[in-house]
Design an enzyme around this catalytic site. Structure first.
Site, short mmCIF file in Angstrom:
data_model
loop_
_atom_site.label_atom_id
_atom_site.label_comp_id
_atom_site.label_asym_id
_atom_site.label_seq_id
_atom_site.Cartn_x
_atom_site.Cartn_y
_atom_site.Cartn_z
N GLN A 19 -18.68 19.00 89.10
CA GLN A 19 -19.22 19.82 87.92
C GLN A 19 -18.98 18.59 87.36
OE1 GLN A 19 -14.39 21.62 88.85
NE2 GLN A 19 -15.62 23.38 86.91
N HIS A 113 -12.46 19.33 96.05
CA HIS A 113 -12.33 20.37 95.06
C HIS A 113 -13.33 21.04 95.51
CE1 HIS A 113 -10.57 21.17 90.89
NE2 HIS A 113 -11.64 22.21 91.37
N ASN A 157 -7.96 20.80 96.79
CA ASN A 157 -7.85 21.84 95.37
C ASN A 157 -7.45 23.16 95.40
OD1 ASN A 157 -7.74 21.99 92.60
ND2 ASN A 157 -9.79 23.85 92.52
N GLU A 158 -6.34 23.35 95.04
CA GLU A 158 -6.51 25.52 95.28
C GLU A 158 -6.48 26.06 96.52
OE1 GLU A 158 -8.11 26.74 92.16
OE2 GLU A 158 -7.30 26.29 89.92
C1 BGC Z 1 -10.30 25.14 89.23
C2 BGC Z 1 -11.86 24.73 88.35
C3 BGC Z 1 -12.59 25.57 87.15
C4 BGC Z 1 -11.38 25.86 86.53
C5 BGC Z 1 -11.42 27.00 85.33
C6 BGC Z 1 -9.85 25.96 88.87
O1 BGC Z 1 -9.76 27.40 89.46
O2 BGC Z 1 -9.64 23.92 89.93
O3 BGC Z 1 -12.76 23.97 88.93
O4 BGC Z 1 -13.41 24.78 86.65
O5 BGC Z 1 -10.39 27.04 87.24
O6 BGC Z 1 -12.43 28.35 85.55
#
Ligand code: BGC
Length: 427
Positions: A19, A113, A157-158
């Protein structure tokens, strides 16, 4: 009333490689952004040129008063072809870590990520049973060389995001427009069929066999993601025993009105509770939260017209963070680091209000004995918000995308002051 946070509290901001860095050409997202019929509003291109400007960005973070920086290492840069590890890319990570150390900034590093190397997707991606071992091998490579500089690592991540993606797809198929409910907002209306044909050409697989991290996931695929975490954790422990290891999850504050209790409980189970066994041996939980979802007898209740929405379409509701921390700590007895929490808005006064409200909640949790160890705001910089491109403004620091000029917003100074004094005003 002033509230003093515990000593050594991590105050910081987060980014993700794809990003912000720019020219991440070997990852899957790069392919998808540049396909004919792409669902991305615009390609990431040079993003915010952080690969080149990381030093001044971290200096700016430290000058604000923040003491921690969460960033991700890009698998596709480190291992651009299977089994070939790129020394220059490792050297870059070493420089980023050195910059943090020189500025007394504690790094919190994420190893995956959302984006993956293109070769991984062509080899079956996140539905292949070889992926956990491949991911663990990459993690071991990075951590054996850099682990002594990384006190905290998030493997993935997530990890639960594919559940949210599935939900959005189902809602879309039922004619709803819930696409604004997840971080990876998708505009499914755009040329789906063309897109999938192009996608399959790009990865040399039939469309139904292209499994990026954010594709719809089978039960087995979900297990593969969490198993990747488990195998990576074991590999990291071997090569970097002092690094604290966690998994990041994005959780809504699931609420209900009478008649919706069962569904809210079901959502919590689906998105969080079912994965607890995979996290039992983790050192901390990396919690991420942006808003709430309210369930009624008919399911998800749309955000009422009189409630403020963020640029992402979901409700402006900073109170969610406290509720989610309380909920997570009830089920998972571990230190918690808030690794993402923030708001997309062009009105920075709303970001200041969001931060204040969210931190009041964090303070209340700590007062009640919940071990919250840090708050890392999303995001340090206005950046590339996946399919939504550069239009969504999550940054504490504004970026002029023509000139790459950085300008800290009042919210950046506000969070910096809180960090420097380690205190917030709770009234
Ligand atoms: C993610 C980011 C994303 C942010 C805002 C999160 O779910 O880890 O990559 O930019 O939310 O939408």
């Amino acid at each position: 009333m002033p509230y003093q946070f515990p000593d050594h509290f991590l105050w910081g901001a987060s980014t993700a490689a794809h990003q912000v860095e720019g020219n991440n050409t070997n990852c899957d997202s790069w392919v998808m952004e540049n396909l004919k019929g792409t669902r991305y509003k615009e390609p990431s291109g040079i993003a915010v040129d952080h690969y080149r400007l990381y030093r001044e960005d971290i200096e700016r973070l430290a000058a604000l008063g923040l003491n921690s920086y969460r960033f991700s290492i890009e698998w596709a840069r480190i291992e651009p072809e299977e089994g070939r590890f790129d020394e220059a890319a490792m050297g870059h990570c070493r420089d980023v870590l050195r910059t943090c150390r020189n500025l007394n900034v504690t790094p919190v590093v994420t190893l995956h990520h959302f984006t993956s190397p293109q070769w991984l997707i062509s080899a079956g991606g996140w539905e292949s049973e070889d992926t956990p071992a491949r991911f663990a091998r990459y993690c071991a490579h990075v951590m054996s060389q850099l682990g002594d500089q990384i006190p905290y690592v998030c493997t993935i991540n997530e990890a639960n995001t594919p559940i949210g993606i599935d939900k959005v797809i189902k809602q879309f198929q039922q004619g709803g427009s819930a696409s604004a409910q997840v971080g990876m907002n998708m505009d499914f209306q755009e040329q789906m069929r063309n897109y999938y044909a192009e996608l399959s050409k790009a990865f040399g697989l039939p469309p139904q066999e292209v499994h990026t991290f954010l594709s719809p996931r089978s039960e087995e695929g979900l297990h593969i993601i969490f198993q990747s975490h488990v195998e990576a954790r074991a590999a990291i422990r071997q090569v970097s025993p002092n690094t604290k290891i966690g998994l990041s999850m994005s959780l809504f504050d699931f609420q209900s009105v009478p008649g919706g209790e069962e569904q809210a409980a079901h959502e919590l189970h689906e998105e969080f509770l079912q994965f607890l066994p995979y996290m039992e041996d983790d050192d901390f939980f990396a919690l991420q939260n942006y808003s709430r979802e309210i369930y009624g007898p008919e399911g998800l209740i749309p955000v009422p017209g009189d409630r403020e929405r963020t640029q992402m379409g979901y409700e402006f509701y900073p109170e969610a963070l406290e509720n989610v921390i309380r909920c997570a700590s009830k089920h998972l007895n571990k230190p918690i680091i808030v690794t993402e929490n923030g708001v997309a808005t062009d009105d920075d006064t709303h970001r200041v209000a969001f931060i204040d409200q969210a931190l009041k909640g964090v303070a209340a949790c700590i007062t009640d004995g919940i071990p919250v160890k840090g708050y890392l705001h999303w995001s340090l910089l206005d950046n590339f918000e996946w399919q939504l491109g550069f239009s969504k403004r999550f940054g504490l620091i504004e970026v002029d995308h023509q000139t790459q000029k950085r300008t800290p917003k009042p919210s950046a100074y506000h969070l910096g002051k809180i960090a420097r004094t380690n205190t917030i005003n709770t009234v």
